[in-house]
Write a protein that holds these residues in place. Structure first.
Motif, mmCIF file in Angstrom:
data_model
loop_
_atom_site.group_PDB
_atom_site.id
_atom_site.type_symbol
_atom_site.label_atom_id
_atom_site.label_comp_id
_atom_site.label_asym_id
_atom_site.label_seq_id
_atom_site.Cartn_x
_atom_site.Cartn_y
_atom_site.Cartn_z
ATOM 1 N N SER A 92 -10.417 -6.421 -25.954
ATOM 2 C CA SER A 92 -8.993 -6.096 -25.964
ATOM 3 C C SER A 92 -8.123 -7.342 -25.962
ATOM 4 N N ILE A 93 -8.706 -8.490 -25.629
ATOM 5 C CA ILE A 93 -7.974 -9.754 -25.693
ATOM 6 C C ILE A 93 -8.423 -10.590 -26.876
ATOM 7 N N THR A 94 -9.731 -10.810 -27.017
ATOM 8 C CA THR A 94 -10.211 -11.658 -28.105
ATOM 9 C C THR A 94 -9.983 -11.006 -29.475
ATOM 10 N N TRP A 145 -4.563 -20.002 -32.867
ATOM 11 C CA TRP A 145 -5.053 -18.704 -32.395
ATOM 12 C C TRP A 145 -6.510 -18.779 -31.934
ATOM 13 N N ILE A 146 -7.332 -19.508 -32.684
ATOM 14 C CA ILE A 146 -8.737 -19.635 -32.303
ATOM 15 C C ILE A 146 -8.859 -20.313 -30.948
ATOM 16 N N LEU A 147 -8.094 -21.370 -30.743
ATOM 17 C CA LEU A 147 -8.171 -22.089 -29.469
ATOM 18 C C LEU A 147 -7.519 -21.310 -28.339
ATOM 19 N N ALA A 148 -6.544 -20.480 -28.649
ATOM 20 C CA ALA A 148 -5.980 -19.611 -27.609
ATOM 21 C C ALA A 148 -7.045 -18.662 -27.089
ATOM 22 N N GLN A 154 -12.154 -19.993 -21.200
ATOM 23 C CA GLN A 154 -12.373 -21.118 -20.285
ATOM 24 C C GLN A 154 -11.529 -20.986 -19.017
ATOM 25 N N THR A 155 -10.265 -20.623 -19.193
ATOM 26 C CA THR A 155 -9.345 -20.501 -18.044
ATOM 27 C C THR A 155 -8.584 -19.185 -18.166
ATOM 28 N N PRO A 156 -9.233 -18.056 -17.873
ATOM 29 C CA PRO A 156 -8.613 -16.736 -18.109
ATOM 30 C C PRO A 156 -7.485 -16.433 -17.133
ATOM 31 N N VAL A 174 -1.850 -14.890 -21.271
ATOM 32 C CA VAL A 174 -3.144 -14.896 -21.963
ATOM 33 C C VAL A 174 -3.196 -16.037 -22.972
ATOM 34 N N ILE A 175 -2.163 -16.135 -23.805
ATOM 35 C CA ILE A 175 -2.152 -17.154 -24.858
ATOM 36 C C ILE A 175 -1.964 -18.543 -24.271
#
Length: 477
Positions: A92-94, A145-148, A154-156, A174-175
């Motif tokens: 739902s996030i990725t 976007w990929i790094l977001a 990594q740091t949710p 999130v972003i």
């Protein structure tokens, strides 16, 4: 593959495919911006050298872009095939983040790529320049976007876990998670450095073979300016990224440093070399510099850096691996800085194109940026283990229920196919580099990829890859 579990094989397979994939977007990001600069200089100064370099590197960009798209598709499928429980838990996030990448970046690139590659004599110069800028912007938006998505792993933050699934509650959090700005800057600069080293190596290679034409000299000069300016910036950004990682992923920093324990009130030394032993819980044969670890990692000579023993054994990253991948990245980065400073010294002396030792070094540094990127990604991804979403979901809980035999078979197929397909692609791209830039007006009409009807990115490449000058050494006029 005997002795390896399904989890280990799934990780190896994903690591193998992403290692192949990441080199192509990195070069695409750098080359797209480089092409925009070259076309802007051509429109501003009307000097043919910039036009010739634009067409030369646009062919290489077309091949690289095509390979990046193909290699990226495989990775996307692996989320559903090998990591289905992760997709069910965090999709739902990725999922939306990767969808935003397609809707904004990929569509932008696809919309203007044809104009950029085939529209040189079909649209006005202003529109063509705009298309080149849009393609360059698309590569940067794609990396954003990929790094977001990866930084959130990594740091949710900005989410809740409801009924065993992640539910986003604040998309801005999130972003713009804590590691996102540092990782975006670090990766983008790494892409520019990798491209500058690639361009500089090709220029140095041609000069060594007596082809010091104005376009070759120009691309070597531009690349060395880029390395000189950007390498120190990357060192600064990397330092800030390290401070952020210590704050949010202290176990990763402890593993990177091979640091196991710290007596109260003592500064942490910097371990230059050693062999971290995960079983014995110590770093063997350590060569240390007192106080420097605390100073670099915390900017305080008495700063505290947690040791790996402060974390449960099941929560520790593999220090034996990340200790060396990190040092490989840093070591290559120091060589980049050396290359930039050396080029400045030779430029001041007027010997930039005459020092054979420097030119050989610049040629050898061609793949250095990609090596540093791979080493950095191995450090950050292995350093996140045993978590797939840091502190939220363990990697062992994310893998699909496949047998070791099935994953071994697909891994072997991937290895064979990747080396065959992408090995051929990289070989073809290097042959284009060896061909060297040539005056665009001297190309026969059927070889002008920028003038033909668009079909696919590779159609922008002329059919002839024979070097434009004799391969034997020539003396510079």
């Amino acid at each position: 593959m005997p002795g390896l579990t399904a989890l280990e094989l799934a990780r190896i397979q994903f690591g193998f495919t992403i290692s192949f994939h990441i080199i192509f977007p990195a070069i695409s990001i750098g080359l797209a911006s480089y092409l925009a600069v070259l076309e802007g200089l051509w429109l501003w100064r009307q000097e043919p050298v910039y036009r010739d370099l634009y067409h030369f590197w646009s062919e290489i960009f077309a091949v690289n872009f095509a390979m990046g798209v193909v290699s990226g598709l495989v990775m996307a499928y692996q989320f559903g095939t090998n990591w289905s429980y992760f997709s069910a838990f965090a999709g739902s996030i990725t999922g939306p983040l990767l969808t935003y990448e397609v809707l904004t970046a990929f569509f932008l690139e696809a919309g203007f790529l044809g104009v950029m590659l085939f529209g040189w004599n079909k649209v006005g110069p202003g529109l063509h320049f705009f298309a080149t800028i849009m393609v360059a912007l698309g590569t940067l938006i794609s990396s954003t976007w990929i790094l977001a998505s990866n930084s959130w792993m990594q740091t949710p933050q900005g989410f809740e876990v409801i009924d065993g699934r992640v539910v986003p509650v604040d998309w801005l959090k999130v972003i713009f998670n804590p590691s996102f700005p540092y990782r975006l800057a670090h990766m983008t600069i790494a892409a520019y450095l990798a491209t500058a080293l690639f361009v500089g190596a090709s220029g140095a290679w041609h000069v060594l073979r007596g082809r010091a034409t104005p376009p070759v000299r120009t691309m070597l000069s531009m690349a060395m300016w880029m390395v000189l300016v950007v390498a120190p910036i990357q060192i600064f950004v990397g330092d800030q990224h390290g401070l952020n990682t210590l704050r949010h992923q202290p176990a990763k920093i402890a593993a990177i440093e091979g640091h196991w324990e710290k007596a109260s009130g003592e500064s942490v030394p910097l371990i230059l070399f050693g062999i971290p032993d995960m079983t014995a819980e110590k770093t063997r044969y350590a060569i240390e510099i007192p106080y420097l670890g605390s100073l670099i990692l915390t900017h305080d000579i008495n700063g505290h850096v947690p040791g790996l023993k402060e974390f449960a054994p099941e929560d520790r990253p593999n220090s034996t691996v990340v200790f060396w991948t990190f040092r490989l990245m840093v070591g290559v980065g120091m060589l980049m800085l050396l290359l930039g400073l050396w080029s400045l010294y030779l430029r001041w002396r007027g010997d930039l194109y005459d020092s054979k030792l420097f030119l050989r070094f610049a040629t050898a540094m061609g793949p250095a940026g990609l090596i540093a990127i791979l080493a950095g990604w191995l450090t950050t991804e292995i350093g996140r283990q045993p978590w797939v979403v840091y502190g939220v979901m363990r990697t062992k809980d994310a893998v699909s229920n496949h047998s070791a035999l099935a994953l071994s078979t697909t891994l072997i197929v991937f290895i064979v196919m990747y080396f065959a397909v992408f090995g051929t692609g990289v070989s073809y791209m290097l042959k284009l580099v060896a061909k060297g830039p040539q005056p665009f007006d001297d190309l026969p009409p059927h070889d002008k990829g920028q003038s033909r009807r668009p079909a696919r990115p590779l159609s922008a490449v002329s059919g002839n890859i024979t070097p434009s000058v004799n391969l034997s050494r020539q003396k510079e006029a």
